[in-house]
Write an enzyme that holds these catalytic residues in place. Structure first.
Site, PDB file in Angstrom:
ATOM      1  N   ASN A  23       0.866  -1.172   0.000  1.00 34.82           N
ATOM      2  CA  ASN A  23       0.000   0.000   0.000  1.00 34.82           C
ATOM      3  C   ASN A  23       0.905   1.226   0.000  1.00 34.82           C
ATOM      4  OD1 ASN A  23      -1.853   2.000   0.369  1.00 34.82           O
ATOM      5  ND2 ASN A  23      -2.521   1.365   2.413  1.00 34.82           N
ATOM      6  N   LYS A  44       0.102   4.193  -0.361  1.00 32.24           N
ATOM      7  CA  LYS A  44      -0.580   5.399   0.149  1.00 32.24           C
ATOM      8  C   LYS A  44      -0.315   6.558  -0.819  1.00 32.24           C
ATOM      9  CE  LYS A  44      -0.395   3.358   4.683  1.00 32.24           C
ATOM     10  NZ  LYS A  44      -0.295   3.507   6.127  1.00 32.24           N
ATOM     11  N   HIS A 100      -9.708   0.983   4.765  1.00 33.44           N
ATOM     12  CA  HIS A 100      -8.453   1.269   5.474  1.00 33.44           C
ATOM     13  C   HIS A 100      -8.734   2.307   6.559  1.00 33.44           C
ATOM     14  CE1 HIS A 100      -4.391   2.554   6.342  1.00 33.44           C
ATOM     15  NE2 HIS A 100      -3.970   1.461   5.743  1.00 33.44           N
ATOM     16  N   GLU A 105      -7.140   4.765   7.555  1.00 30.20           N
ATOM     17  CA  GLU A 105      -6.879   6.158   7.161  1.00 30.20           C
ATOM     18  C   GLU A 105      -8.071   6.741   6.406  1.00 30.20           C
ATOM     19  OE1 GLU A 105      -3.050   5.606   5.288  1.00 30.20           O
ATOM     20  OE2 GLU A 105      -2.205   5.095   7.242  1.00 30.20           O
ATOM     21  N   GLU A 163      -5.388  -4.823  10.741  1.00 29.72           N
ATOM     22  CA  GLU A 163      -4.452  -3.701  10.852  1.00 29.72           C
ATOM     23  C   GLU A 163      -4.759  -2.923  12.130  1.00 29.72           C
ATOM     24  OE1 GLU A 163      -2.304  -2.063   7.051  1.00 29.72           O
ATOM     25  OE2 GLU A 163      -4.054  -0.899   7.579  1.00 29.72           O
ATOM     26  N   GLY A 185       2.530   2.604  11.022  1.00 28.48           N
ATOM     27  CA  GLY A 185       3.550   3.647  10.991  1.00 28.48           C
ATOM     28  C   GLY A 185       4.227   3.920  12.325  1.00 28.48           C
ATOM     29  N   SER A 212       3.322  -1.699  10.503  1.00 30.95           N
ATOM     30  CA  SER A 212       4.757  -1.760  10.816  1.00 30.95           C
ATOM     31  C   SER A 212       5.399  -3.098  10.436  1.00 30.95           C
ATOM     32  CB  SER A 212       5.000  -1.437  12.301  1.00 30.95           C
ATOM     33  OG  SER A 212       4.679  -0.090  12.563  1.00 30.95           O
ATOM     34  N   GLY A 232       2.963  -0.944   4.378  1.00 35.21           N
ATOM     35  CA  GLY A 232       2.889   0.481   4.059  1.00 35.21           C
ATOM     36  C   GLY A 232       4.275   1.048   3.818  1.00 35.21           C
ATOM     37  N   GLY A 233       4.835   1.697   4.841  1.00 32.99           N
ATOM     38  CA  GLY A 233       6.114   2.401   4.701  1.00 32.99           C
ATOM     39  C   GLY A 233       7.224   1.593   4.041  1.00 32.99           C
TER      40      GLY A 233
HETATM   41  P1  13P Z   1       2.944   0.752   7.786  1.00 32.86           P
HETATM   42  O1  13P Z   1       3.485  -0.513   7.197  1.00 32.86           O
HETATM   43  O2  13P Z   1       3.676   1.985   7.309  1.00 32.86           O
HETATM   44  O3  13P Z   1       2.806   0.672   9.261  1.00 32.86           O
HETATM   45  O4  13P Z   1       1.467   0.940   7.188  1.00 32.86           O
HETATM   46  C1  13P Z   1       0.583  -0.103   7.306  1.00 32.86           C
HETATM   47  C2  13P Z   1      -0.601   0.185   6.490  1.00 32.86           C
HETATM   48  O5  13P Z   1      -1.397   1.049   6.808  1.00 32.86           O
HETATM   49  C3  13P Z   1      -0.784  -0.598   5.263  1.00 32.86           C
HETATM   50  O6  13P Z   1      -2.060  -0.451   4.768  1.00 32.86           O
END
Ligand code: 13P
Length: 258
Positions: free
Chosen positions: A13, A15, A99, A101, A173, A179, A219, A240-241
């Protein structure tokens, strides 16, 4: 349905990253090249929607495209939105829905998530449904209630036949893990998986629940990827990151593949 061959699923992802298309293309091509060698892994890249139609997949590539969101309507006066039909037209196979977010920053409700899952099924897109609790909910031991509410509401009007006829993934999640560099203990990840399966079994029976892959996100790193799969019992990862750094993401893929 999926997982008959027990393939692990790794979803990136991105983002709202990276900043330019040339960086996006470079990252995509690096990951795509890596996945050509792998047979026991399914890799999905979910870039910003603007680039979905520009990131090219060839027949021999072992990678798929996912969207980070979509509207539930097929067309019409919905300024700024993208429809399931548009995603299909761009060769997109997966769509991340619900998600945190989007729930927190854009007011996405369980009802909207439900409408989006129904629209995804209708258009043969695979929903990647995200659920998870906040840190406060965890402290107050409300995780089970949050799961029940989010799953029960997401699956309103969806029959067991539809679950069997389509593919859907559920991602645990924890909002506090996104993050933050923190992840739940592997035992807790395993418990979350079992709880999700139990709730699904309550709705559709054990046989159907067994067919829904459960993934973990929050994470994920090279250090924890393999253990989340092995000790946490997960069918895959939503990253994510670490997915916007080619080297790191490729190492996560390799760690899970080996
Ligand atoms: P991180 O891997 O940056 O923690 O993000 C997770 C995420 O929200 C994936 O959808």
């Amino acid at each position: 349905m999926e997982n008959t061959k027990n393939k692990k699923i790794i979803i990136a992802n991105w983002k709202m990253n990276p900043e330019t298309f040339s960086e996006a293309r470079e990252l995509f091509n690096a990951v795509k090249k890596e996945t050509r060698k792998l047979e026991n892994i399914e890799v999905v890249i979910a870039p910003p929607a603007l680039w979905l139609a520009q990131l090219k997949i060839n027949d021999n590539d072992n990678i798929e495209l996912g969207a980070q969101n979509m509207h539930w309507e097929e067309k019409g006066a919905f300024t700024g939105e993208i429809s399931p039909i548009m995603l299909k037209d761009a060769m997109v196979k997966y769509v991340i829905l619900g998600h945190s977010e989007r729930r927190i920053n854009f007011g996405e409700t369980d009802e909207m998530v439900n409408a989006k899952i129904l629209a995804a099924f209708k258009n043969k897109l695979t929903p990647i449904l995200c659920i998870g609790e906040t840190f406060e909910e965890k402290k107050e031991e409300k995780t089970q209630d949050v799961f029940k509410k989010q799953i029960n509401n997401a699956f309103v009007d969806i029959t067991e036949y539809e679950i069997e006829a389509n593919k859907i993934f559920i991602v645990y999640e924890p909002i506090w893990a996104i993050g933050s560099g923190f992840t739940p203990a592997f035992d807790d990840i395993l418990s979350a998986r079992l709880l999700i399966k139990k709730i699904l079994a309550g709705l559709y029976g054990r046989r159907v629940a067994d067919k829904v892959p459960v993934l973990y996100g929050g994470s994920v790193s090279v250090q924890n990827a393999k253990d989340i799969i092995n000790k946490g019992g997960m069918d895959g990862l939503l990253v994510g990151g670490a997915s916007i750094k080619a080297g790191e993401f490729i190492n996560i893929i390799r760690a899970v593949a080996n």
